[in-house]
Design a protein around this motif. Structure first.
Motif, mmCIF file in Angstrom:
data_model
loop_
_atom_site.group_PDB
_atom_site.id
_atom_site.type_symbol
_atom_site.label_atom_id
_atom_site.label_comp_id
_atom_site.label_asym_id
_atom_site.label_seq_id
_atom_site.Cartn_x
_atom_site.Cartn_y
_atom_site.Cartn_z
ATOM 1 N N GLY A 120 0.821 -1.201 0.000
ATOM 2 C CA GLY A 120 0.000 0.000 0.000
ATOM 3 C C GLY A 120 0.855 1.251 0.000
ATOM 4 N N LEU A 149 -5.702 4.848 0.564
ATOM 5 C CA LEU A 149 -5.541 3.801 -0.438
ATOM 6 C C LEU A 149 -4.541 4.225 -1.505
ATOM 7 C CD1 LEU A 149 -9.347 3.141 -0.951
ATOM 8 C CD2 LEU A 149 -7.823 1.844 0.529
ATOM 9 N N ARG A 151 -3.872 4.376 -5.299
ATOM 10 C CA ARG A 151 -4.694 4.369 -6.514
ATOM 11 C C ARG A 151 -3.965 3.694 -7.667
ATOM 12 N NH1 ARG A 151 -10.052 6.620 -7.124
ATOM 13 N NH2 ARG A 151 -10.306 7.385 -9.231
ATOM 14 N N GLY A 165 -8.455 0.737 -5.555
ATOM 15 C CA GLY A 165 -7.909 1.324 -4.336
ATOM 16 C C GLY A 165 -7.256 0.238 -3.507
ATOM 17 N N PRO A 167 -5.468 -1.057 -0.271
ATOM 18 C CA PRO A 167 -5.145 -0.717 1.115
ATOM 19 C C PRO A 167 -3.764 -1.236 1.503
ATOM 20 C CG PRO A 167 -7.248 -1.922 0.928
ATOM 21 C CD PRO A 167 -6.505 -2.081 -0.356
ATOM 22 N N ARG A 172 -5.660 -4.510 4.997
ATOM 23 C CA ARG A 172 -6.227 -5.701 4.339
ATOM 24 C C ARG A 172 -6.447 -6.824 5.347
ATOM 25 N NH1 ARG A 172 -2.520 -4.887 -0.628
ATOM 26 N NH2 ARG A 172 -1.032 -6.034 0.615
ATOM 27 N N TRP A 254 -12.767 2.608 6.773
ATOM 28 C CA TRP A 254 -12.576 2.070 5.428
ATOM 29 C C TRP A 254 -13.205 2.965 4.365
ATOM 30 C CZ3 TRP A 254 -14.572 -3.328 7.281
ATOM 31 C CH2 TRP A 254 -13.571 -3.930 8.051
ATOM 32 N N TYR A 259 -7.817 8.358 -0.959
ATOM 33 C CA TYR A 259 -6.786 7.677 -1.755
ATOM 34 C C TYR A 259 -5.692 8.666 -2.136
ATOM 35 C CZ TYR A 259 -9.139 9.779 -5.818
ATOM 36 O OH TYR A 259 -9.696 10.663 -6.714
ATOM 37 N N PRO A 273 -13.731 0.566 -1.889
ATOM 38 C CA PRO A 273 -12.551 0.339 -2.752
ATOM 39 C C PRO A 273 -12.564 -1.040 -3.392
ATOM 40 C CG PRO A 273 -11.940 0.250 -0.429
ATOM 41 C CD PRO A 273 -13.350 0.743 -0.471
ATOM 42 N N GLY A 276 -10.217 -3.699 -1.922
ATOM 43 C CA GLY A 276 -10.410 -4.179 -0.557
ATOM 44 C C GLY A 276 -10.944 -5.597 -0.519
#
Length: 533
Positions: A120, A149, A151, A165, A167, A172, A254, A259, A273, A276
């Protein structure tokens, strides 16, 4: 005060001064042991809810025991949901998301899936046993704050971009932990004919259900092909917070994480996202209830279906069958739009249309159409073009590799595509692709030896195997390599899963065991008839 009450309950009811010394010692030891056990349960090692273990490293964990303990809690959640004991459901979710075993299983899942090598915004990976073991201590729900997040944009066939997105690995793992508790609820309350992003279900189940609903002579003739516009990106945050049975504090982290793109932070006002782990489960729960709403609107009952209404959904793609096109246009379509509007969603005007079964429609890479009253499910033309282009590009871009290397590059493409479509009427398509691939390989072989004749090239690259005289194969490193044929894949009719089955419900345990045995037997028979590399 509570400690004194606990001691009073544990002590004997009779007068201590009248007891013999040996009896007094016995009760004192019993009291001490029970008190120490309670302290251990209140403060277990590593901050979890599981009992103390002898595991000291990641490699020493007994995963069978961990999975069994988590599954036991998931079954209790299903039982509580079915009994509508929602307060108990909340308690069990709290217990599972803070359990030591749940944290270990969550870390195992995020470090063994395809995205385990993708980091991430913090550029952290749990790629060693030591880091995975230390990660257990980082999965604390209290004071949890999600990071932004990362991108990533992927170009689609129509030229538009799908934004992912991603994480951090810790976020996660937290999502995987909560998914262990949320998925049993989602499976218990899900639509019967929803097949996308659900355990034990697949595209083959959705296609088989479509074929079952349309294959009879008196079946529905009109189909509403529907697609939701930007499903993951437009889900209402307010609806999720009000209806998803998880901690609102965690959900907000979340949903509102934002992002990072080009070193700038951007807020997220809607949607979940796509990168996710828990997002597909949340998206399914957002769309659950659509099938029931359609059936109620059309007054469909278990023994009465005058309009021949059938509903099949895979993720955000779904179809609705009906005997009247006017009813689909004037009644069903507006009702679906209203259902989606409450959740911040809308139908895609480009992909939503009503078609007749004689013209056929495309769904999940298949084409379903009636030919002279007979319903056939075939690979759609775009799918055939896609696999041929993939193989053609592979052969064209690797003109100098060895024959063995080329076979190893093409084989997964052929096997994967053929296995996906082996439940449909794809025999003619398989033969057509084999012919096209042969022409590609013949051109590849002739280019390597422009001064050799056709007989020499055939003898070098194409061998005789039984009744087959043009098998693209070679021998090297004490092993024979040969390219499998599409046509060697045996067409097998898929047995659809029962629509009300739940893999987390103990009542369905025997059904899934028998289903697994049946799949294994089919796979063994298929392996015997398939071409062996």
């Amino acid at each position: 005060m509570r400690e004194k009450e606990r001691q009073r309950k544990l002590m004997p009811l009779c007068n201590v001064t009248d007891m013999p010394t040996s009896v007094m010692v016995f009760y004192y030891e019993k009291f001490t042991v029970r008190l120490s056990m309670r302290k251990t349960q209140m403060n277990p090692p590593n901050g979890g809810c599981a009992s103390p273990t002898k595991w000291t490293t990641w490699s020493s964990i007994n995963w069978e025991k961990v999975a069994h303990a988590v599954k036991s809690l998931q079954r209790r959640i299903v039982k509580a949901v079915k009994a509508k004991h929602f307060h108990k459901v909340k308690v069990l979710i709290h217990l599972l998301t803070r359990s030591y075993y749940g944290k270990m299983l969550a870390i195992l899942r995020v470090t063994t899936n395809k995205g385990s090598r993708t980091c991430g915004v913090d550029k952290v990976l749990w790629d060693t046993p030591h880091r995975k073991w230390k990660g257990i201590e980082q999965l604390k729900v209290k004071g949890y704050k999600a990071k932004a997040l990362k991108r990533k944009s992927i170009k689609k066939k129509n030229g538009k971009f799908r934004h992912l997105g991603i994480p951090t690995i810790r976020d996660r793992a937290i999502q995987a932990l909560y998914k262990l508790a949320l998925e049993p609820i989602a499976e218990t309350t899900a639509d019967p004919n929803s097949y996308g992003f659900r355990p034990k279900r697949s595209c083959a189940d959705a296609i088989t259900q479509c074929h079952t609903a349309l294959s009879q002579r008196n079946s529905a003739e009109w189909i509403l092909e529907a697609d939701i516009k930007g499903c993951f990106d437009n889900i209402s945050h307010n609806w999720v917070l009000q209806h998803i049975p998880l901690s609102k504090k965690v959900l907000i982290q979340w949903l509102k994480a934002g992002y990072m793109e080009n070193n700038h932070w951007f807020p997220t006002e809607s949607g979940t996202p796509q990168g996710g782990i828990i997002s597909p489960t949340i998206a399914n729960m957002v769309l659950d209830g659509l099938e029931e709403a359609i059936n109620l609107h059309a007054r469909r009952r278990p023994n009465s279906n005058p309009l021949k209404i059938n509903f099949v959904r895979y993720a955000d793609d779904f179809v609705v069958t009906c005997s009247k096109s006017e009813y689909l246009e004037q009644e069903i379509k507006p009702m679906i739009s209203k259902f989606l509007a409450d959740r911040g969603l809308e139908l895609s005007l480009e992909k939503t249309k009503i078609t007749h079964i004689q013209q056929g429609f495309d769904f999940l890479g298949f084409n379903i159409r009636k030919y002279n009253g007979k319903c056939l499910t075939k690979p759609k033309k775009d799918s055939v073009k896609s696999i041929y282009s993939s193989i053609s590009e592979c052969v064209t871009n690797h003109k100098t590799v060895t024959q063995e290397q080329l076979i190893r590059m093409i084989t997964p493409k052929i096997r994967g595509w053929a296995n996906f479509f082996r439940h449909s009427a794809a025999k003619h398509t398989f033969s057509l692709l084999d012919n096209k691939v042969f022409k590609l390989l013949w051109i590849w072989a002739k280019r390597r030896h422009p001064n050799k004749g056709n007989h020499w090239i055939k003898a070098k690259y194409f061998k005789n195997k039984g009744n087959q005289h043009w098998v693209f194969s070679t021998t090297g490193n004490k092993r024979s390599w040969e390219l499998p044929l599409f046509d060697a894949t045996k067409i097998i009719r898929h047995t659809k899963i029962k629509c009300h089955s739940n893999p987390y419900d103990k009542d369905w345990e025997g059904y899934f065991k028998e289903r697994a045995k049946g799949k294994l037997a089919k796979h063994e028979n298929f392996s015997k008839s398939a071409t062996v590399i």
